[in-house]
Design a protein around this motif. Sequence first.
Motif, mmCIF file in Angstrom:
data_model
loop_
_atom_site.group_PDB
_atom_site.id
_atom_site.type_symbol
_atom_site.label_atom_id
_atom_site.label_comp_id
_atom_site.label_asym_id
_atom_site.label_seq_id
_atom_site.Cartn_x
_atom_site.Cartn_y
_atom_site.Cartn_z
ATOM 1 N N LYS A 217 -48.242 10.636 41.146
ATOM 2 C CA LYS A 217 -46.957 10.115 40.702
ATOM 3 C C LYS A 217 -47.114 9.066 39.605
ATOM 4 O O LYS A 217 -46.414 8.050 39.579
ATOM 5 C CB LYS A 217 -46.160 9.562 41.892
ATOM 6 C CG LYS A 217 -46.044 10.576 43.036
ATOM 7 C CD LYS A 217 -45.623 9.920 44.339
ATOM 8 C CE LYS A 217 -45.913 10.808 45.524
ATOM 9 N NZ LYS A 217 -47.358 10.884 45.864
ATOM 10 N N LYS A 218 -48.029 9.332 38.685
ATOM 11 C CA LYS A 218 -48.260 8.401 37.577
ATOM 12 C C LYS A 218 -47.056 8.335 36.643
ATOM 13 O O LYS A 218 -46.778 7.307 36.039
ATOM 14 C CB LYS A 218 -49.503 8.822 36.798
ATOM 15 C CG LYS A 218 -50.814 8.629 37.550
ATOM 16 C CD LYS A 218 -51.998 9.060 36.690
ATOM 17 C CE LYS A 218 -53.314 8.842 37.425
ATOM 18 N NZ LYS A 218 -54.478 9.293 36.602
ATOM 19 N N HIS A 219 -46.366 9.483 36.509
ATOM 20 C CA HIS A 219 -45.211 9.544 35.610
ATOM 21 C C HIS A 219 -43.945 10.035 36.313
ATOM 22 O O HIS A 219 -42.885 10.082 35.696
ATOM 23 C CB HIS A 219 -45.521 10.472 34.426
ATOM 24 C CG HIS A 219 -46.619 9.988 33.549
ATOM 25 N ND1 HIS A 219 -46.438 9.039 32.565
ATOM 26 C CD2 HIS A 219 -47.941 10.295 33.521
ATOM 27 C CE1 HIS A 219 -47.584 8.791 31.960
ATOM 28 N NE2 HIS A 219 -48.522 9.539 32.520
ATOM 29 N N THR A 220 -44.061 10.393 37.575
ATOM 30 C CA THR A 220 -42.962 11.056 38.278
ATOM 31 C C THR A 220 -42.247 10.118 39.240
ATOM 32 O O THR A 220 -42.882 9.382 39.996
ATOM 33 C CB THR A 220 -43.504 12.270 39.070
ATOM 34 O OG1 THR A 220 -44.116 13.183 38.164
ATOM 35 C CG2 THR A 220 -42.384 12.965 39.828
ATOM 36 N N VAL A 221 -40.927 10.181 39.201
ATOM 37 C CA VAL A 221 -40.085 9.518 40.193
ATOM 38 C C VAL A 221 -39.128 10.575 40.733
ATOM 39 O O VAL A 221 -38.429 11.240 39.960
ATOM 40 C CB VAL A 221 -39.285 8.341 39.600
ATOM 41 C CG1 VAL A 221 -38.547 7.587 40.706
ATOM 42 C CG2 VAL A 221 -40.192 7.386 38.824
ATOM 43 N N ILE A 222 -39.118 10.748 42.047
ATOM 44 C CA ILE A 222 -38.294 11.773 42.698
ATOM 45 C C ILE A 222 -37.160 11.092 43.454
ATOM 46 O O ILE A 222 -37.369 10.097 44.152
ATOM 47 C CB ILE A 222 -39.139 12.600 43.680
ATOM 48 C CG1 ILE A 222 -40.256 13.345 42.944
ATOM 49 C CG2 ILE A 222 -38.268 13.583 44.474
ATOM 50 C CD1 ILE A 222 -41.318 13.900 43.859
ATOM 51 N N PHE A 223 -35.977 11.649 43.315
ATOM 52 C CA PHE A 223 -34.816 11.166 44.069
ATOM 53 C C PHE A 223 -34.299 12.315 44.922
ATOM 54 O O PHE A 223 -34.211 13.450 44.464
ATOM 55 C CB PHE A 223 -33.713 10.691 43.116
ATOM 56 C CG PHE A 223 -34.191 9.702 42.097
ATOM 57 C CD1 PHE A 223 -34.240 8.344 42.387
ATOM 58 C CD2 PHE A 223 -34.630 10.126 40.855
ATOM 59 C CE1 PHE A 223 -34.705 7.433 41.455
ATOM 60 C CE2 PHE A 223 -35.096 9.225 39.911
ATOM 61 C CZ PHE A 223 -35.129 7.870 40.218
ATOM 62 N N ASN A 224 -33.955 12.015 46.165
ATOM 63 C CA ASN A 224 -33.413 13.058 47.015
ATOM 64 C C ASN A 224 -32.354 12.470 47.932
ATOM 65 O O ASN A 224 -32.219 11.247 48.045
ATOM 66 C CB ASN A 224 -34.509 13.756 47.813
ATOM 67 C CG ASN A 224 -34.189 15.232 48.018
ATOM 68 O OD1 ASN A 224 -33.126 15.570 48.519
ATOM 69 N ND2 ASN A 224 -35.108 16.112 47.643
#
Length: 381
Positions: A217-224
């Motif tokens: 998750k160096k560049h990723t942000v997940i929303f759920n």
Amino acid sequence: MGRYSDVAENSEQAMSIKYNTIVYELKKQGKKVLVMSLGEAFFDMPLFSFDALPASEIYHYSHSMGIIELRKKLAEYFMRRYSIPINPENEILITAGSKIAIYMALMAIINPGDEIVVQEPCWVSYPEQIKLAHGVPVQIPYDKTVYDYEKYITPKTKAIIINTPHNPTGYVYSREEINHLLKLAEKHNIWLFSDEAYSDFVTDKEFLSPGSIDTEKKHTVIFNSISKNFGISGWRMGYIISNKKMIHNVLKINQHLITCPATILEYYVNQYFDRILEITTPLMKALNEKRKVVSAHMDKLGLTHLPGEATFYFFLSIAPTKLTSEEFCTKLLTEDYISVVPGLGYGRSCDKFIRVSIGTASLDEIKFGLDKIKELVVKTS
């Protein structure tokens, strides 16, 4: 009279909520309205007993990241279903809906004047949230693809936001598209925000989250969203997944704005997590079957929509009407008592579209509504 901030004064109402508010007012007047504007699915959800919840805990604050039991359950679920490894101690934060999670993440990365790239049609709150965080939304017209995004990236760009499956089109990003976006994020040292509030609604094809590729998750942000996927939208429960530092920065903001999610609801969802999924999973499959029937009916009527395979939304073209999307939707609501959402709310390039939701009305009602939409298109062309 006191003075207001420019950013609040210049902010727009959420178009979908604006029209649903009119629906509530019409219903109070005794009008019967066919609602195809709500951003939720009405599942037949039983109310499980609250007696099994810990009475000593439910009346009090929880951990500001959310109770660890639910964080662990979500981490296990994401690994099992989406192959995303999550450390429940420091890579996931539960808050009061995914909407506020997105805004807090924007606050965590934006300095005044920074740019965030979003493609139209984009969920109505992305541009306004970016502006409220003192950023600049860079909106890409709907007829572009992810392979055009790099043209819109500048030294001021901090993130690209995608929504998969997509509201309002139902589009699901492919593995090739996700890989391309992650390469852009790495090349330009920016974030890829992936809003996956409808992930469980993908039942007929592969759903890929960038978190299953960018596992650190160096560049990723997940929303759920627990609210959307569990059919309990009014309970306002969502979460954010990212690396330890991003979650820590969002945690500080969450503590000052929210404190913690509603404790009783956290314990409820944790207690009945698997039982809720047993109910909602077949309902989501049935909704996708309903989607296919609705799509076929639109084809029969000659109504076109942007590509999409999941969720309970269609982004429907109203060309060649001479009305703007707001004029069209207002006329449909005030004359036929049918509520849909103007496409303009999803971007300037989308004024010849409307969003139609099939999550709350019956199939016969939806077909009736689409027939009326077709009639109005013809009448106003």
